[in-house]
Design a protein around this motif. Structure first.
Motif, PDB file in Angstrom:
ATOM      1  N   PRO A   1       0.997  -1.288  -0.022  1.00  8.89           N
ATOM      2  CA  PRO A   1      -0.076  -0.210  -0.016  1.00  8.89           C
ATOM      3  C   PRO A   1       0.960   1.478  -0.108  1.00  8.89           C
ATOM      4  CG  PRO A   1      -0.820  -1.567   1.586  1.00  8.89           C
ATOM      5  CD  PRO A   1       0.384  -2.074   1.073  1.00  8.89           C
ATOM      6  N   ILE A   2       1.917   1.430   0.949  1.00 10.63           N
ATOM      7  CA  ILE A   2       2.622   2.405   0.806  1.00 10.63           C
ATOM      8  C   ILE A   2       3.568   2.547  -0.420  1.00 10.63           C
ATOM      9  CG2 ILE A   2       4.502   3.383   2.191  1.00 10.63           C
ATOM     10  CD1 ILE A   2       2.006   3.190   3.845  1.00 10.63           C
TER      11      ILE A   2
ATOM     12  N   THR B   1       4.508   5.472  -5.367  1.00 11.17           N
ATOM     13  CA  THR B   1       4.726   5.360  -7.022  1.00 11.17           C
ATOM     14  C   THR B   1       3.574   6.475  -7.619  1.00 11.17           C
ATOM     15  OG1 THR B   1       5.097   3.011  -6.730  1.00 11.17           O
ATOM     16  CG2 THR B   1       4.624   3.694  -8.923  1.00 11.17           C
ATOM     17  N   ALA B   2       2.606   6.599  -7.178  1.00 11.11           N
ATOM     18  CA  ALA B   2       1.595   7.179  -7.612  1.00 11.11           C
ATOM     19  C   ALA B   2       2.012   8.672  -7.650  1.00 11.11           C
ATOM     20  CB  ALA B   2       0.040   6.994  -7.115  1.00 11.11           C
ATOM     21  N   THR B   3       2.535   9.275  -6.442  1.00 16.08           N
ATOM     22  CA  THR B   3       2.928  10.548  -6.159  1.00 16.08           C
ATOM     23  C   THR B   3       4.048  10.684  -7.191  1.00 16.08           C
ATOM     24  OG1 THR B   3       2.343  10.100  -3.836  1.00 16.08           O
ATOM     25  CG2 THR B   3       3.935  11.973  -4.310  1.00 16.08           C
ATOM     26  N   VAL B   4       5.031  10.016  -7.175  1.00 13.91           N
ATOM     27  CA  VAL B   4       6.337  10.016  -8.197  1.00 13.91           C
ATOM     28  C   VAL B   4       5.514  10.208  -9.464  1.00 13.91           C
ATOM     29  CG1 VAL B   4       8.366   8.945  -9.240  1.00 13.91           C
ATOM     30  CG2 VAL B   4       7.833   8.902  -6.951  1.00 13.91           C
ATOM     31  N   MET B   5       4.919   9.416 -10.070  1.00 12.57           N
ATOM     32  CA  MET B   5       4.184   9.954 -11.431  1.00 12.57           C
ATOM     33  C   MET B   5       3.534  10.999 -11.602  1.00 12.57           C
ATOM     34  SD  MET B   5       5.138   7.075 -13.022  1.00 12.57           S
ATOM     35  CE  MET B   5       4.226   7.067 -14.624  1.00 12.57           C
ATOM     36  N   VAL B   6       2.811  11.591 -10.623  1.00  8.75           N
ATOM     37  CA  VAL B   6       2.157  12.774 -10.666  1.00  8.75           C
ATOM     38  C   VAL B   6       3.073  13.938 -10.848  1.00  8.75           C
ATOM     39  CG1 VAL B   6       0.645  14.433  -9.450  1.00  8.75           C
ATOM     40  CG2 VAL B   6      -0.324  12.177  -9.480  1.00  8.75           C
ATOM     41  N   GLY B   7       4.255  13.792  -9.977  1.00  9.53           N
ATOM     42  CA  GLY B   7       5.262  14.814  -9.894  1.00  9.53           C
ATOM     43  C   GLY B   7       5.943  14.836 -11.376  1.00  9.53           C
ATOM     44  N   ILE B   8       6.128  13.328 -12.133  1.00  8.82           N
ATOM     45  CA  ILE B   8       6.800  13.692 -13.302  1.00  8.82           C
ATOM     46  C   ILE B   8       5.907  14.182 -14.478  1.00  8.82           C
ATOM     47  CG2 ILE B   8       7.543  12.111 -15.141  1.00  8.82           C
ATOM     48  CD1 ILE B   8       8.660  10.199 -12.771  1.00  8.82           C
ATOM     49  N   TYR B   9       4.800  14.089 -14.243  1.00  2.00           N
ATOM     50  CA  TYR B   9       3.560  14.640 -15.150  1.00  2.00           C
ATOM     51  C   TYR B   9       3.680  16.079 -15.167  1.00  2.00           C
ATOM     52  CZ  TYR B   9      -0.607  15.862 -17.103  1.00  2.00           C
ATOM     53  OH  TYR B   9      -1.728  16.485 -17.993  1.00  2.00           O
ATOM     54  N   ILE B  10       3.675  16.604 -13.834  1.00  2.00           N
ATOM     55  CA  ILE B  10       3.404  18.081 -13.660  1.00  2.00           C
ATOM     56  C   ILE B  10       4.969  18.779 -14.380  1.00  2.00           C
ATOM     57  CG2 ILE B  10       3.629  19.743 -12.089  1.00  2.00           C
ATOM     58  CD1 ILE B  10       1.691  18.045 -10.325  1.00  2.00           C
ATOM     59  N   GLY B  11       5.953  18.044 -14.099  1.00  3.15           N
ATOM     60  CA  GLY B  11       7.111  18.469 -14.376  1.00  3.15           C
ATOM     61  C   GLY B  11       7.575  18.694 -16.031  1.00  3.15           C
ATOM     62  N   PHE B  12       6.803  17.826 -16.683  1.00  4.58           N
ATOM     63  CA  PHE B  12       6.995  17.597 -18.004  1.00  4.58           C
ATOM     64  C   PHE B  12       5.920  18.088 -18.819  1.00  4.58           C
ATOM     65  CE2 PHE B  12       9.963  14.477 -16.987  1.00  4.58           C
ATOM     66  CZ  PHE B  12      11.225  14.796 -18.158  1.00  4.58           C
ATOM     67  N   SER B  13       4.843  18.477 -18.277  1.00  4.86           N
ATOM     68  CA  SER B  13       3.545  18.795 -18.913  1.00  4.86           C
ATOM     69  C   SER B  13       3.673  20.380 -19.563  1.00  4.86           C
ATOM     70  CB  SER B  13       2.239  18.839 -17.881  1.00  4.86           C
ATOM     71  OG  SER B  13       2.302  19.554 -16.851  1.00  4.86           O
TER      72      SER B  13
END
Lengths: 191, 122
Positions: free
Chosen positions: B71-72, B77-89
């Motif tokens: 669960p952790i 993983t979800a947090t990292v993916m959101v961060g990457i998305y924001i960074g590259f958008s």
């Protein structure tokens, strides 16, 4: 019953214990088939009671399963360890009840086919059992382990917690005691 | 009774050895019930592979354990993916027209900081 795992790999008891710890259920079955009959034979000769011998064997094997994750490779033979546990459990039981009463050993019956032959064999077995029962406890254990279970003197030393010289002394005195006891029975048994 | 048994009457060590040999051949087998009880105990107490003595679990297994399980790890993983998305958008996707004046003045609020850089380069 010899399984493919046992036949092909001829795994040691220690290796089977590691497999058991890895979750291999067949390993537990193999260890039980190897160890339980020998333990039972030893315990029933010491205790003279089937039910008590079964309880001791189950308890000794239970301690083996519990100890399995902490087993240190190369420290001792697994069979020696479990025999020591069974020996101590038998000693506890014998001390609680005093000693084996001679009347607890089953008398041979003549209700089976070939009764005469069976009776003579049973007489000889009973004579040995009675003579063993009259030995001091440590001598009895040493003689059974050496001459009936076929263990080596160093193994017996580990089981009884004594050195090899002491084992030799116990078995020698035990055998002398048996010879003396059985020679008195010779005529009585018609042998 | 066999000849061997006739010869093996008790009274000497050799004869005693013959009795021991008979005793070895006449062992009493444990009952099926006992064997079943022993196996039942074995299966009940069977440890998992992670508790093997002297074994070190793999690095991923240790990280997994240290982080607190799936669960952790899923949340991280979800947090990292959101961060990457924001960074590259593409930032132009954010429409500011109408919200602020079109004339933008850029002020150097920390003009004195450039002094340090200039001193460092001399």
């Amino acid at each position: 019953m010899e399984t493919a795992l046992d036949q092909d790999l001829e795994l040691s008891d220690q290796a089977l214990l590691v497999l058991y710890c890895n979750g291999d259920q067949q390993a537990a079955a193999l260890l039980t088939q190897r160890l339980a009959p020998r333990l039972f034979s030893f315990c029933i000769r010491l205790l003279g009671d089937r039910s008590e011998a079964e309880d001791v064997v189950q308890e000794a094997m239970l301690r083996l399963w519990r100890m399995a994750p902490d087993w240190q490779q190369g420290e001792a033979k697994l069979s020696t360890w479990v025999f020591r546990v069974a020996s101590n459990l038998c000693t506890d039981r014998l001390r609680k009840r005093g000693d084996i009463g001679l009347d607890q050993i089953e008398e041979p019956t003549d209700e089976r086919p070939d009764a005469e032959v069976l009776l003579m064999q049973a007489d000889r077995k009973s004579a040995l059992d009675l003579a063993l029962a009259n030995l001091p406890e440590r001598q009895r254990q040493a003689v059974i382990l050496r001459h009936i279970e076929g263990l080596s003197n160093p193994e017996i030393g580990e089981i009884l917690g004594i050195n090899v010289e002491a084992v030799e002394s116990l078995t020698a005195r035990g055998k002398r005691g048996l010879v003396a006891a059985l020679s008195h029975k010779k005529e009585e048994l018609g042998l | 009774m066999t000849d061997q048994n006739d010869k093996a009457a008790p009274g000497s060590e050799a004869e005693l050895d013959a009795l021991f040999a008979e005793a070895r051949a006449q062992t009493t087998a444990p009952s099926e019930k006992l064997m079943a009880r022993i196996l039942e105990d074995a299966h009940r107490l069977q440890p998992s592979a992670q508790t093997l003595p002297g074994t070190v679990p793999p690095i991923w297994s240790r990280i997994h354990g240290a982080l607190g399980g799936w669960p952790i790890i899923g949340g991280l993983t979800a947090t990292v993916m959101v961060g990457i998305y924001i960074g590259f958008s593409d930032p132009t996707l954010v429409q500011l027209q109408g919200l602020v004046d079109e004339d933008v003045e850029i002020s150097d609020f920390f003009a004195s900081d450039t002094l340090f850089f200039e001193e460092g380069t001399s």
